[in-house]
Design a protein around this motif. Structure first.
Motif, PDB file in Angstrom:
ATOM      1  N   UNK A  52     138.490  38.384 -17.684  1.00 32.51           N
ATOM      2  CA  UNK A  52     138.116  37.778 -16.583  1.00 32.51           C
ATOM      3  C   UNK A  52     137.907  38.912 -15.470  1.00 32.51           C
ATOM      4  N   UNK A  53     137.134  38.913 -14.451  1.00 39.69           N
ATOM      5  CA  UNK A  53     137.505  39.533 -13.272  1.00 39.69           C
ATOM      6  C   UNK A  53     137.657  38.621 -12.034  1.00 39.69           C
ATOM      7  N   UNK A  54     138.265  39.456 -11.282  1.00 44.88           N
ATOM      8  CA  UNK A  54     138.726  38.498  -9.779  1.00 44.88           C
ATOM      9  C   UNK A  54     137.964  39.175  -8.741  1.00 44.88           C
ATOM     10  N   UNK A  55     136.679  38.549  -8.474  1.00 42.08           N
ATOM     11  CA  UNK A  55     135.806  38.860  -7.631  1.00 42.08           C
ATOM     12  C   UNK A  55     135.819  37.920  -6.478  1.00 42.08           C
ATOM     13  N   UNK A  56     136.153  36.464  -6.812  1.00 44.45           N
ATOM     14  CA  UNK A  56     136.066  35.418  -5.803  1.00 44.45           C
ATOM     15  C   UNK A  56     137.325  34.862  -5.642  1.00 44.45           C
ATOM     16  N   UNK A  57     137.610  33.974  -4.605  1.00 47.06           N
ATOM     17  CA  UNK A  57     138.826  33.279  -4.341  1.00 47.06           C
ATOM     18  C   UNK A  57     138.887  32.488  -5.265  1.00 47.06           C
ATOM     19  N   UNK A  73     127.924  40.918 -27.439  1.00 46.69           N
ATOM     20  CA  UNK A  73     129.032  41.094 -26.355  1.00 46.69           C
ATOM     21  C   UNK A  73     128.293  41.350 -25.269  1.00 46.69           C
ATOM     22  N   UNK A  74     129.175  41.444 -24.152  1.00 49.22           N
ATOM     23  CA  UNK A  74     129.245  41.998 -22.870  1.00 49.22           C
ATOM     24  C   UNK A  74     130.411  42.824 -22.700  1.00 49.22           C
ATOM     25  N   UNK A  75     130.292  44.045 -21.921  1.00 49.62           N
ATOM     26  CA  UNK A  75     131.534  44.836 -21.707  1.00 49.62           C
ATOM     27  C   UNK A  75     132.511  44.000 -20.862  1.00 49.62           C
ATOM     28  N   UNK A  76     133.734  44.360 -21.279  1.00 49.87           N
ATOM     29  CA  UNK A  76     134.969  43.698 -20.802  1.00 49.87           C
ATOM     30  C   UNK A  76     135.502  44.526 -19.695  1.00 49.87           C
TER      31      UNK A  76
END
Length: 236
Positions: free
Chosen positions: A216-221, A166-169
């Motif tokens: 999910x992360x919101x980093x881009x449009x 896994x990766x960190x959420x």
């Protein structure tokens, strides 16, 4: 149990890509990201929500000032520009020393039902921490997590190792014991959340991994549309 939100970043990538609103106020299906988190926290029994925002964006400060008056849960807002997420966490930690707490960043997007199960599991747990993890990778610099067969966390890594499923959420449920580690990290000049997490393991804290289907992360449009589809179940 308290909840805390790191929302002190500049959101520069979103601005460069034409998003007019500051990141905390970006709308997902008609609701600002920061409002969504506070609402979800209230539904999960938050005794208090503590938020840190930077001192650079008047629109965010005005929004939080108004929200504080009508919030469905006691809301504390710290206005301070910090050099890193770990420094923001340190500013929040004053309010988090007396009970279990959940910490996340404002742009972390998850399914509410999974989050509720995560919180209930942590409330019933005797672990020092429970970290949200996912096997869905859509991050530019993921933090990989190694675990044993019982999903106890054994390490945090910049690159995948054979025991990394896994990766960190980016959602952290912790006890006040972690604040002692944070204090030492600050004293030693550390400045990244991933180094704080490594230090938790080095200090012998018992951390568990809790799998989410997707975070999910919101980093881009382009992430905004992706997050909206995910939240209404149209992401496949």
């Amino acid at each position: 149990m308290k909840f805390a939100i790191i929302s002190a970043g500049e959101g520069s990538r979103l601005a460069q890509e034409g998003v007019q609103l500051p990141k905390p106020l970006v709308q997902l299906n008609g609701m600002a990201m920061i409002d969504r988190l506070i609402h979800i926290f209230a539904k999960n029994g938050a005794e208090q929500v503590v938020v840190i925002i930077n001192n650079e964006v008047a629109q965010t400060k005005e929004h939080l000032a108004l929200l504080k008056k009508v919030s469905e849960v006691p809301l504390e807002v710290i206005v301070k520009t910090t050099p890193s997420s770990m420094h923001s966490f340190y500013e929040l930690s004053t309010y988090l020393k007396d009970d279990k707490f959940c910490l996340t960043t404002v742009d972390t997007i998850f399914r509410e039902e999974e989050f509720s199960r995560f919180i209930e599991t942590f409330k019933a747990s005797d672990k020092d921490g429970l970290m949200a993890v996912t096997d869905y990778i859509d991050d530019e610099k993921p933090l990989y997590i190694s675990t044993d067969e019982e999903l106890n966390i054994t390490g945090f890594h910049d690159a995948r190792t054979p025991d990394c499923r896994y990766i960190s959420g980016g959602i952290y449920c912790l006890t006040p014991k972690s604040i002692d580690t944070l204090q030492r990290c600050m004293e030693n000049g550390m400045s990244r959340m991933r180094n704080f997490q490594r230090q938790l393991v080095a200090d012998g804290l018992h951390l568990g991994a809790y799998p989410f289907s997707k975070i999910l992360d919101v980093d881009h449009a382009s992430d905004i549309e992706k997050a909206e589809a995910f939240l209404i179940g149209k992401d496949n």
